[in-house]
Design a protein around this motif. Sequence first.
Motif, PDB file in Angstrom:
ATOM      1  N   SER A   1      74.790 -61.082 -10.529  1.00  0.00           N
ATOM      2  CA  SER A   1      73.359 -60.930 -10.780  1.00  0.00           C
ATOM      3  C   SER A   1      72.623 -60.879  -9.441  1.00  0.00           C
ATOM      4  O   SER A   1      73.238 -61.033  -8.381  1.00  0.00           O
ATOM      5  CB  SER A   1      72.839 -62.103 -11.619  1.00  0.00           C
TER       6      SER A   1
ATOM      7  N   ASP B   1      70.732 -62.969  -7.963  1.00  0.00           N
ATOM      8  CA  ASP B   1      70.810 -64.185  -7.144  1.00  0.00           C
ATOM      9  C   ASP B   1      72.245 -64.659  -6.908  1.00  0.00           C
ATOM     10  O   ASP B   1      72.473 -65.643  -6.205  1.00  0.00           O
ATOM     11  CB  ASP B   1      69.980 -65.316  -7.758  1.00  0.00           C
ATOM     12  N   GLY B   2      73.217 -63.957  -7.537  1.00  0.00           N
ATOM     13  CA  GLY B   2      74.606 -64.268  -7.201  1.00  0.00           C
ATOM     14  C   GLY B   2      75.470 -64.834  -8.310  1.00  0.00           C
ATOM     15  O   GLY B   2      76.644 -65.142  -8.070  1.00  0.00           O
ATOM     16  N   HIS B   3      74.940 -64.992  -9.516  1.00  0.00           N
ATOM     17  CA  HIS B   3      75.768 -65.475 -10.618  1.00  0.00           C
ATOM     18  C   HIS B   3      76.789 -64.405 -10.994  1.00  0.00           C
ATOM     19  O   HIS B   3      76.453 -63.230 -11.105  1.00  0.00           O
ATOM     20  CB  HIS B   3      74.900 -65.824 -11.833  1.00  0.00           C
TER      21      HIS B   3
ATOM     22  N   TYR C   1      78.951 -69.686 -11.588  1.00  0.00           N
ATOM     23  CA  TYR C   1      77.543 -69.902 -11.935  1.00  0.00           C
ATOM     24  C   TYR C   1      76.677 -70.207 -10.718  1.00  0.00           C
ATOM     25  O   TYR C   1      75.473 -70.376 -10.834  1.00  0.00           O
ATOM     26  CB  TYR C   1      77.414 -71.055 -12.943  1.00  0.00           C
ATOM     27  N   SER C   2      77.292 -70.270  -9.538  1.00  0.00           N
ATOM     28  CA  SER C   2      76.543 -70.580  -8.317  1.00  0.00           C
ATOM     29  C   SER C   2      75.839 -69.329  -7.800  1.00  0.00           C
ATOM     30  O   SER C   2      76.147 -68.203  -8.192  1.00  0.00           O
ATOM     31  CB  SER C   2      77.491 -71.128  -7.249  1.00  0.00           C
ATOM     32  N   THR C   3      74.903 -69.533  -6.890  1.00  0.00           N
ATOM     33  CA  THR C   3      74.174 -68.418  -6.290  1.00  0.00           C
ATOM     34  C   THR C   3      74.805 -68.038  -4.953  1.00  0.00           C
ATOM     35  O   THR C   3      75.652 -68.764  -4.414  1.00  0.00           O
ATOM     36  CB  THR C   3      72.712 -68.803  -6.043  1.00  0.00           C
TER      37      THR C   3
ATOM     38  N   ASP D   1      73.362 -68.101  -2.079  1.00  0.00           N
ATOM     39  CA  ASP D   1      72.961 -69.111  -1.093  1.00  0.00           C
ATOM     40  C   ASP D   1      73.807 -70.371  -1.217  1.00  0.00           C
ATOM     41  O   ASP D   1      74.224 -70.953  -0.202  1.00  0.00           O
ATOM     42  CB  ASP D   1      71.477 -69.461  -1.261  1.00  0.00           C
ATOM     43  N   GLU D   2      74.060 -70.801  -2.439  1.00  0.00           N
ATOM     44  CA  GLU D   2      74.870 -72.006  -2.653  1.00  0.00           C
ATOM     45  C   GLU D   2      76.296 -71.803  -2.140  1.00  0.00           C
ATOM     46  O   GLU D   2      76.874 -72.710  -1.512  1.00  0.00           O
ATOM     47  CB  GLU D   2      74.880 -72.363  -4.141  1.00  0.00           C
TER      48      GLU D   2
END
Length: 452
Positions: free
Chosen positions: A58, A60-62, A96-98, A100-101
């Motif tokens: 996604s 944002d990274g999911h 499920y992390s982004t 950035d995470e």
Amino acid sequence: MSMEKHNGCGMLICKPTTAELEAFYEVRPECQENVPKSHFKLRAGKTLSARRWHASFSEDGHLDIAKVLRRIQRGGVHPSIRGEVWEFLLGCYDPYSTFDERNLLRQHRRQQYDEWKAECQKMVPIIGSGKFITTRIITDDGQPIEDSSTDAGTHDNSAQERIVNNSAFDKKLIQWKLLLQQIGLDVIRTDQQLDFYQKEANRAKLWNILSIYAWVDSDIGYVQGMNDICSPMTILLENEADSFWCFEHAMRRLRENFKVTATSIGVQSQLSTLSAIIEVIDPKLHQHLEDLDGGEYLFAFQMLMVLFRREFSFVDALYLWELMWGMEYNPNTFSFCEGSNVAMGKSALAGLDDKVLKQCGKFERNNLKAGSTEYQGALAVFLAASILEIKHKQILKEAKGVDDVAMILSDITGNLDAKKACKEALAIQKRFLAKAQQLQRGSSLMVSGQRS
């Protein structure tokens, strides 16, 4: 890369070629005749490509892990993205992390690795130098060997002099330093047909990772075979720290395989599981193996120890691993690896629904549907069972002893299709779980009848 027409509209798509695949794992010209032919092919529309991989995230990274797992089962992973895909399959990162995470976690892990590396460099300065050792640097009681010699080009004399002058010996340090020679010798033998390992810096990278892991996980240290597990990660991920963490997460699954005590070998529990599976799904074969004094199934030791690296070509072994890890995948893998309170498998059982099942691999999904967590991570055992089933008739007809069984199984080297083998392993899993449930129900009815 060749081009072909995709449809009547004249639309062109890229068609992967064998040369493209071989370019990622170049074989030395003098070794090509002796390298088993690979069955794995890059297939447009089936293999997980870089384009489809990046489209699975996604904004944002999911990561849509269910979509990725489906694609992996259809055609494996393109070599250009294989390393980063493996990081997710092995639980290095949470889908499920982004972005950035994950970047923060990656930087934290790289820093941790650098700290461990610096700690090891203080004890053995050649670590991180681009060179490695293949001879002893201490005696069994921890005394430095002043005139230790090595193979030409492995390291310089000044570095060796600094190594042997280290006097801070304790039990852990002595055991670790004694392992470094064996690691070096095994590094030289690891995938030596590949052009990648003709460069000393790449061999040193593998040696660094295995040496530092042996220091960090001193209970396991180093056992032959770990080099075969670590080698692909060393090749696939350019950053040494990232390679280390990918290997470290693989070892979380395989760690027990390499735990050896005075009374047991690491894969003994898996061999016992294999025996139980064959006894249920093929009692005739199991009895024959018992009669041959092969009931401990030691002939499958190497298969399980290094995840079939000897039975498949290098390229097919990598394909097999990603198929297996994809099939075993559970959405709680990351949480489980990070030691949170989420217990892998049990949490999914508590809230079993279609959404959870879609995010699991096929093998894990079968376990969850059957309400079983006992055989999580045991796909390798079912794969070994599938190989025995393939050789069922030949073993019954020709095997007069355990050595004959080992000889028959050795014939499969380079002749197995990874996808077909995994498909057969899934079929055996379903048969085994169904029969195990029948036996359990029969046992329960018997106990109930006795009580009444």
